[in-house]
Write an enzyme that holds these catalytic residues in place. Structure first.
Site, PDB file in Angstrom:
ATOM      1  N   ALA A   1       0.808  -1.220   0.000  1.00  0.00           N
ATOM      2  CA  ALA A   1       0.000   0.000   0.000  1.00  0.00           C
ATOM      3  C   ALA A   1       0.839   1.266   0.000  1.00  0.00           C
ATOM      4  CB  ALA A   1      -0.930  -0.008   1.217  1.00  0.00           C
TER       5      ALA A   1
ATOM      6  N   GLY B   1       3.572   1.721  -1.701  1.00  0.00           N
ATOM      7  CA  GLY B   1       4.354   1.829  -2.938  1.00  0.00           C
ATOM      8  C   GLY B   1       3.747   2.822  -3.918  1.00  0.00           C
TER       9      GLY B   1
ATOM     10  N   GLY C   1       0.290   1.712  -5.213  1.00  0.00           N
ATOM     11  CA  GLY C   1      -0.630   1.873  -4.089  1.00  0.00           C
ATOM     12  C   GLY C   1      -1.049   3.319  -3.902  1.00  0.00           C
TER      13      GLY C   1
ATOM     14  N   GLN D   1       0.217 -15.290   1.831  1.00  0.00           N
ATOM     15  CA  GLN D   1      -0.970 -14.486   1.520  1.00  0.00           C
ATOM     16  C   GLN D   1      -2.115 -15.387   1.041  1.00  0.00           C
ATOM     17  OE1 GLN D   1       0.076 -11.041  -0.873  1.00  0.00           O
ATOM     18  NE2 GLN D   1       1.364 -10.210   0.751  1.00  0.00           N
TER      19      GLN D   1
ATOM     20  N   VAL E   1      -1.307  -7.953  -9.004  1.00  0.00           N
ATOM     21  CA  VAL E   1      -0.645  -6.951  -9.846  1.00  0.00           C
ATOM     22  C   VAL E   1       0.873  -7.136  -9.781  1.00  0.00           C
ATOM     23  CG1 VAL E   1      -0.254  -4.458 -10.160  1.00  0.00           C
ATOM     24  CG2 VAL E   1      -2.529  -5.294  -9.527  1.00  0.00           C
TER      25      VAL E   1
ATOM     26  N   ASN F   1       4.555  -8.387  -9.861  1.00  0.00           N
ATOM     27  CA  ASN F   1       5.182  -9.310 -10.819  1.00  0.00           C
ATOM     28  C   ASN F   1       6.109 -10.328 -10.168  1.00  0.00           C
ATOM     29  OD1 ASN F   1       4.167  -8.594 -13.366  1.00  0.00           O
ATOM     30  ND2 ASN F   1       5.225  -6.622 -13.172  1.00  0.00           N
TER      31      ASN F   1
ATOM     32  N   ASP G   1      -1.957  -4.043 -20.198  1.00  0.00           N
ATOM     33  CA  ASP G   1      -1.531  -4.398 -21.552  1.00  0.00           C
ATOM     34  C   ASP G   1      -2.694  -4.202 -22.530  1.00  0.00           C
ATOM     35  OD1 ASP G   1       1.000  -5.499 -20.458  1.00  0.00           O
ATOM     36  OD2 ASP G   1      -0.356  -6.976 -19.596  1.00  0.00           O
TER      37      ASP G   1
ATOM     38  N   HIS H   1       1.708 -11.906 -18.524  1.00  0.00           N
ATOM     39  CA  HIS H   1       2.000 -10.474 -18.424  1.00  0.00           C
ATOM     40  C   HIS H   1       3.521 -10.323 -18.405  1.00  0.00           C
ATOM     41  CE1 HIS H   1       2.203  -6.344 -17.171  1.00  0.00           C
ATOM     42  NE2 HIS H   1       2.875  -6.687 -16.095  1.00  0.00           N
TER      43      HIS H   1
END
Ligand code: NDP
Length: 328
Positions: A12, A14, A17, A112, A129, A131, A159, A187
């Site tokens: 959050a 970042g 975020g 998580q 989201v 990577n 994308d 992705h």
């Protein structure tokens, strides 16, 4: 008044975020009549920064924001979550091997997934989201055996949106006139943005553009390498556009695709289009009533087939690598 929807956001503090939280709190994720309660997850060193963002959210006085809680513990952050946006991830740093990257992310997405399994609400919807998004989503999904696999998705909407923008410029039309564009596969740089099934104002997009050299030498590489081009220009990676795509992804998932159109989402494969069952790969997807389905029965030309297979092959390799590491 409606009960607030619990939205958990990881990473959050970042860049993504920072852009994402304000759009969620303003009602753009779920709708202008849906109150939200934010549950922010950060690593301990970044909790203070997340508190700063929470202060700014408070100062924006969003009528729909009914609360913000900050955690450094996944079990608590996902408790009661209805929507989970998994943004925080371990980026690849200089000299890092792919195995190290996958292992570092396994250490994030495994707990998580377990926390989502243990405590999330029955209607939980997960968007990854961070990577490598598809494989991180696979790791989390594999550790949440009690949650339907369909609830774990990864983001290829950025994308998709990038492809829409490039095609609209080339064809000289508004993005709203383009339908049925697809991002297939991973992705990553191997993704395949497909205009052969797309339509512009109801006609074949590929025939309207009719420029194979542009398609191969310009469009496909521009879409696939757009992230690097933004870093080069901006001196920082794309953040607001990624946040915007995350909003679009969840909004479409919850509210449905328009009649006669579809979107791109990385979802668990049922074997459609030769994509091995269980891989989390991007497909043309319609949504309705909060559920997605892969568009069936499209004919795939040889040019597209080879590109889809290459990207899906990369996903299978990533899955085998995390399996070898004991992460799934
Ligand atoms: P960003 O917010 O810029 O990016 C977060 C993640 O999104 C990265 O993995 C990034 O991948 C990925 N991403 C996906 N699509 C895009 C895109 N189009 N453009 C840019 N990034 C994209 O990263 P920050 O470093 O600013 O912030 C990450 C935060 O996550 C930090 O505050 C950190 O403390 C936190 N974190 C939290 C964890 C947790 O909650 N448990 C775990 C790990 C980190 P890529 O690296 O490939 O660009």
């Amino acid at each position: 008044t409606r009960t607030p929807v619990n939205v958990t956001v990881t990473g959050a503090a970042g860049q993504i975020g920072y852009a994402l939280l304000f759009r969620i709190a303003s009602g753009q994720l779920l709708g202008a009549d849906v109150p939200v309660r934010l549950r922010l997850l950060e690593i301990p060193q970044a909790v203070k920064a997340a508190e700063g963002t929470a202060m700014e959210l408070e100062d924006a006085a969003f009528p729909l924001l009914s609360g913000i809680d900050i955690f450094d513990d996944a079990a608590r952050a996902f408790d009661g979550a209805n929507v989970a946006l998994l943004v925080g991830a371990r980026p690849r740093t200089k000299g890092m091997e792919r195995g190290d990257l996958l292992e570092a992310n396994g250490g994030i997405f495994k707990p998580q997934g377990e926390a989502i399994n243990a405590g999330a609400a029955d209607d939980i919807k997960v968007l990854v989201v961070g990577n490598p998004a598809n494989t991180n989503a696979l790791i989390a999904q594999q550790h949440a055996p009690d949650v339907p696999a369909a609830r774990f998705t990864a983001m290829t909407r950025l994308d998709h949106n990038r492809a829409l923008a490039q095609l609209s410029k080339k064809a000289g039309v508004s993005v709203s006139e383009i339908r049925k564009l697809t991002i297939w596969g991973n992705h990553s740089a191997t993704q395949y943005p497909d205009i052969f099934r797309a339509e512009i104002a109801g006609k074949s997009a590929a025939e309207t553009v009719n420029d194979q050299a542009w398609l191969e030498d310009d469009f496909i590489p521009t879409v696939a390498k757009r992230g690097a081009a933004i870093i080069e220009a901006r001196g920082a990676s794309s953040a607001a556009s990624a946040a915007s795509a995350a909003i679009d992804h969840v909004h479409t998932w919850v509210n449905g695709t328009a009649e006669g159109d579809w979107t791109s989402m990385a979802v668990v494969s049922d074997g459609s289009y030769g994509v091995p069952e269980g891989l989390i790969s991007s497909f043309p997807v319609t949504t309705s009533g909060g559920e997605w389905s892969i568009v069936q029965g499209l004919e795939i030309d040889d040019f597209s087939r080879a590109r889809i297979d290459a990207s899906v092959g990369e996903l299978a390799e990533e899955r085998d690598a995390v399996r070898k590491l004991g992460l799934i």
